[in-house]
Design an enzyme around this catalytic site. Structure first.
Site, PDB file in Angstrom:
ATOM      1  N   ASP A   1       5.913   4.284   4.823  1.00 35.89           N
ATOM      2  CA  ASP A   1       6.900   3.263   5.246  1.00 35.89           C
ATOM      3  C   ASP A   1       6.913   1.999   4.817  1.00 35.89           C
ATOM      4  OD1 ASP A   1       4.107   3.295   6.300  1.00 35.89           O
ATOM      5  OD2 ASP A   1       4.545   1.919   7.932  1.00 35.89           O
ATOM      6  N   HIS A  35       0.883  -1.118   0.151  1.00 36.79           N
ATOM      7  CA  HIS A  35      -0.179  -0.002   0.013  1.00 36.79           C
ATOM      8  C   HIS A  35       0.931   1.391  -0.008  1.00 36.79           C
ATOM      9  CE1 HIS A  35       0.785  -0.430   4.358  1.00 36.79           C
ATOM     10  NE2 HIS A  35       0.170   0.674   4.829  1.00 36.79           N
ATOM     11  N   HIS A  75       6.495  -4.845  12.092  1.00 34.49           N
ATOM     12  CA  HIS A  75       5.420  -3.558  11.904  1.00 34.49           C
ATOM     13  C   HIS A  75       5.432  -2.890  13.347  1.00 34.49           C
ATOM     14  CE1 HIS A  75       2.553  -0.655  10.574  1.00 34.49           C
ATOM     15  NE2 HIS A  75       3.507  -0.515   9.258  1.00 34.49           N
TER      16      HIS A  75
HETATM   17 ZN   LIG Z   1       2.965   0.527   7.885  1.00 34.07          ZN
HETATM   18 ZN   LIG Z   2      -0.284   1.740   6.657  1.00 38.10          ZN
END
Ligand SMILES: [Zn+2]
Ligand SMILES: [Zn+2]
Length: 305
Positions: free
Chosen positions: A66, A62, A270
């Site tokens: 990051d 996406h 993450h």
């Molecule tokens: Zn992320």
């Molecule tokens: Zn995200």
């Protein structure tokens, strides 16, 4: 057959505490599949000996920075290093616009072809099928359109039973046909069914990459029985409200997902910048799903080990 993943980045949002934003290199038979490409991914590749020349496929989940801000730099280095072979990028359609714009204003014409395959965040689709793997997109539940990726090894040929082949005195030139499932008739007319001489190969292994997502049972069926499930675990469960608000998952939720979907192993990553150390996240996940590990920089996990 090699099937392993090296973690290049485990941080959410910003680089911090020696943790980089998300990127992973999946190695399937020495062909590399780069999954997400946060800022600093090139440095991490150099550090952990992940060769850009071996990457032919890049998957971007996406368009939060990051997960892709390292990509244009990597494309540019490939160009400067003389790459000629095609590169395929699987990504949201808007990423092409972003890349085109950056290249246009630096007057860069890449010396190698880039082919795009756009992901549809609402659809579970087969996006790659080659001799080693198939890859499906996984519709996730995030603030912006986001897909995960399911990598499945190709089913291998049947395995030869050496002692049975010797007993039946099967000439070597028949081995290849036997691996594909053929029966065998000896010169004196004796018939051997294939399964008297071979056994089925192991079930194909899977690597499931669940990038940023809220806890949502919608994708559970698709990711079930993963050999290795990578799932984001941005927060501890005492931040459950914050996780829901930001469409992220807690370590406890990630572990429950692994348990409910019958994963064999769970990797969590993450991590929020609020956590300097990660033991609490690991302990929380392990309290529900013992076979959990931290997907941290430089670690390589063999899928199916
Ligand atoms: Zn992320
Ligand atoms: Zn995200």
């Amino acid at each position: 057959m090699k099937f392993e993943v090296t973690i290049l980045g485990s941080s959410s949002a910003t680089p911090i505490f020696n943790r980089n934003p998300t990127a992973q290199a999946l190695n399937v038979n020495d062909r590399l599949y780069l999954i997400d490409c946060g800022e600093g991914t090139q440095q991490q590749m150099l550090r952990f000996d992940v060769k850009a020349s071996r990457i032919d496929h890049i998957f971007i989940s996406h368009l939060h920075g990051d997960h892709y801000l390292g990509l244009v730099g990597l494309l540019s280095s490939m160009h400067l290093n003389g790459r000629k072979k095609a590169l395929k990028i699987y990504c949201p359609p808007q990423l092409k616009e972003i890349i085109d714009l950056q290249l246009r204003y630096s007057e860069t014409i890449l010396q190698y072809p880039v082919e795009f395959k756009f992901t549809d965040p609402g659809a579970r689709e087969l996006i790659l099928d080659n001799q080693d793997v198939t890859v499906e997109s996984i519709p996730l539940d995030h603030r912006i359109a986001c897909t995960g990726f399911l990598f499945r090894e190709k089913k291998r040929q049947r395995k030869l039973l050496k002692d049975k082949l010797d007993q039946a005195a099967v000439p070597v030139e028949y081995y290849s046909a036997l691996k594909k499932g053929a029966d065998y008739v000896s010169p004196d007319g004796k018939f051997f069914e294939n399964d008297a001489l071979t056994v089925d190969s192991d079930e194909p292994k899977t690597y499931v990459y669940c990038s940023d997502t809220a806890y949502n049972e919608g994708y559970f069926t698709q990711i079930s029985n993963a050999t290795v499930l990578y799932h984001e675990a941005t927060f501890l469960n005492d931040m459950l409200d914050r996780a829901a608000e930001t469409y992220h998952t807690t370590a406890l939720q990630a572990a429950r997902i692994a348990q409910k979907t019958n994963a064999k192993k769970l990797l969590i990553g993450h991590f929020s910048a609020r956590y300097k150390t990660l033991n609490d996240l690991l302990d929380e996940a392990k309290s529900v799903f013992p076979d959990t590990e931290l997907a941290i920089e430089g670690k390589t996990f063999v899928i199916g080990d």
